[in-house]
Write a protein that holds these residues in place. Sequence first.
Motif, PDB file in Angstrom:
ATOM      1  N   ALA A   1      -4.860   1.866  -2.804  1.00  0.00           N
ATOM      2  CA  ALA A   1      -3.935   1.215  -1.864  1.00  0.00           C
ATOM      3  C   ALA A   1      -4.327  -0.251  -1.698  1.00  0.00           C
ATOM      4  O   ALA A   1      -3.481  -1.147  -1.764  1.00  0.00           O
TER       5      ALA A   1
ATOM      6  N   ALA B   1       0.832  -1.199   0.000  1.00  0.00           N
ATOM      7  CA  ALA B   1       0.000   0.000   0.000  1.00  0.00           C
ATOM      8  C   ALA B   1       0.873   1.258   0.000  1.00  0.00           C
ATOM      9  O   ALA B   1       0.534   2.271  -0.612  1.00  0.00           O
ATOM     10  N   LEU B   2       2.019   1.201   0.691  1.00  0.00           N
ATOM     11  CA  LEU B   2       2.879   2.389   0.797  1.00  0.00           C
ATOM     12  C   LEU B   2       3.885   2.455  -0.345  1.00  0.00           C
ATOM     13  O   LEU B   2       3.979   3.453  -1.062  1.00  0.00           O
TER      14      LEU B   2
ATOM     15  N   ASN C   1       8.557   3.885   3.525  1.00  0.00           N
ATOM     16  CA  ASN C   1       7.784   2.907   2.758  1.00  0.00           C
ATOM     17  C   ASN C   1       8.539   1.604   2.521  1.00  0.00           C
ATOM     18  O   ASN C   1       7.991   0.521   2.653  1.00  0.00           O
TER      19      ASN C   1
ATOM     20  N   PHE D   1       2.839   3.355  -4.137  1.00  0.00           N
ATOM     21  CA  PHE D   1       2.810   4.677  -4.790  1.00  0.00           C
ATOM     22  C   PHE D   1       4.201   5.218  -5.072  1.00  0.00           C
ATOM     23  O   PHE D   1       4.362   6.075  -5.947  1.00  0.00           O
TER      24      PHE D   1
ATOM     25  N   HIS E   1      -2.046   3.821  -8.520  1.00  0.00           N
ATOM     26  CA  HIS E   1      -1.873   4.265  -7.137  1.00  0.00           C
ATOM     27  C   HIS E   1      -0.959   5.502  -7.099  1.00  0.00           C
ATOM     28  O   HIS E   1      -1.234   6.470  -6.387  1.00  0.00           O
TER      29      HIS E   1
ATOM     30  N   CYS F   1      -3.499  -2.355  -4.740  1.00  0.00           N
ATOM     31  CA  CYS F   1      -2.081  -2.719  -4.809  1.00  0.00           C
ATOM     32  C   CYS F   1      -1.744  -3.791  -3.785  1.00  0.00           C
ATOM     33  O   CYS F   1      -0.920  -4.669  -4.027  1.00  0.00           O
ATOM     34  N   ALA F   2      -2.375  -3.677  -2.605  1.00  0.00           N
ATOM     35  CA  ALA F   2      -1.945  -4.490  -1.465  1.00  0.00           C
ATOM     36  C   ALA F   2      -2.491  -5.903  -1.514  1.00  0.00           C
ATOM     37  O   ALA F   2      -1.855  -6.834  -1.043  1.00  0.00           O
TER      38      ALA F   2
ATOM     39  N   PHE G   1      -7.590   7.246  -2.606  1.00  0.00           N
ATOM     40  CA  PHE G   1      -6.335   6.662  -2.131  1.00  0.00           C
ATOM     41  C   PHE G   1      -6.506   5.302  -1.447  1.00  0.00           C
ATOM     42  O   PHE G   1      -5.814   4.348  -1.784  1.00  0.00           O
TER      43      PHE G   1
END
Lengths: 207, 384
Positions: free
Chosen positions: A154, A18-19, A49, A22, A138, A157-158, A150
Amino acid sequence: MELLWLIVLGTLVVGYFALAGFDYGTGLLLPFRGRDETLHRMTPFFLGNEVWLVAAIGVLFAAFPRLEGELLSGAHSTFTLILAGLVLFMAAVQLRLWSWLVFTGALMVSVGWGLFLAHLLHAPVAVALVMPVLFALHGWVFQTRRWALFPLTALLCALPIPLAFSSIDVAGLMAHTDTLGLLAWVAVPIIPLVVLLQWSIVSISSR
Amino acid sequence: MSPSDLARVQFATTTSFHFLFVLLTLGLVTLLVITQTRFTLTRAPVHERMTRFWGRIYVINYALGIATGIVMEFQFGLDWSGLATYAGDVFGAPLALETLIAFFLESTFLGLWIFGWGRLNRWVHLALLYLTALTAYASAFWIMAANGFLQHPVGYRVEGNVLRLEDFSALLGNPTFGTALVHVVFASLTVGGVFLTGVSAYHFIKRTPEVDFFRRSLRLGVVTTALVTPSLVGAGFAQFPIIEELQPGKFAHAPGTALGFMILIGMTLMAVSWLTLPLLIKDAVIRMRFPLYLMVIGIPLPFLAAILGWVFREVGRQPWLIYGLLRTEDAVSQVDSSQILLSLIVFSSLFVVLACVDWALIARAVRRGPDVTPAPVSPLVVTL
């Protein structure tokens, strides 16, 4: 105890994608946007991140020792690609010299995670493109500050990699409860603490 | 070469490069603690400028070192899956504690320190540096505890064909752990001391106008080196009886030249730093000029010694990965040689680039000197 460690590992993996998602997305979009402003926006987040990955692998090693080796060595060349991309990406962002190097690093990492996803799912290689697309999306949401979207990107992606993981039966692959019990005292308080501190970094730097 | 040979070469390469970054990080953060504590107590601008200048170099080195650390961590799973399968329950515990307590927290405290510069109360800001240093030491602590287990396994029981954790405290009381940790910590302090000395000497050679700044830095470097090298050498020799008792074959087996050169460098640094101490009076050493060149040439020496010492410790453990329990060749992953060769070539070349980049960025920061109009060295460092 088993469930607790699945949650700990899940949190770290989700936190990482998630971090760092991006970050990589930012790297992928770099050729299409103003370089300085784009990188500047990522700066306070960057160091924080990537460290989620280190924590996740540490937990994987100690709590799931018989899974870790199989998983990593089973996709040896894919991880070579991911790690080479990571090293390039981190060094290139530090150097700020060549945008194309940031882009290449981010592309290698994203395609690498895509290949790993395909490997976990026994899916065709084309599935690998899912991760770069999600990361780019993202990154775009982050760069254009569409904060309402967001959490959604997130999650996008996660989730793929942890979900693909859930097909693995971890019983018998985990460490003994003696080891898990000892580590739980550390892992459980530290994760919220790190979240809190990383949040403070962002709020301080935007002051 | 067999997969196990390739994997060993790769591990040695990765660890050596990683170790170079780690040594400077640990050494510099300790010296930063000294300069920033002085600044916080006295509010004298020179101490703030010293913290800023050396801190900038520290952050460059840290940020690039992380990249080597990530590869380092993946190595275990990629090339040595037999280690995790067999001993992950025991060996994994200190390793996980390192990533969680030490690295995860350390990088976060460091982030707060970097971005909190000038924005936080100065005592809070100082406390963050202390926490960064403390967690950096915790890192060394847990890594050496894990390595101590490989040298002399304790605190385990055998259950079927795997090891289980029996007594965690035995890992911390391991005779191959404590003295070696002290040795490594003093080695990194020596790296920091010699680095400060050498860089300051470089500026005097270049006839810097920042006389007071680099005079103080040079003194700090020389005094640190002189204070820590006796303990460094002492903690080194103190390991000899432990090795004789627990790893009897080590001296015969390990490359003796590595050990010899390491001892030679350690002794030389100790002797030279003590000889330099009286020359600090009235800045004699700076006016003589000739010693300044030696100080610059000396910068790589403690790095070299540390790598040699590590080679001795690790090569001497062979053919065991876990001494007496698991052979190195039995721990290597079921992977084609070609895959390991590919990763060996890729990572080795990247690390060479990374070390050069680190060197180039540090050299640039050094040349610019203490006063920099905010020019981006890197996105993280620009804020310092």
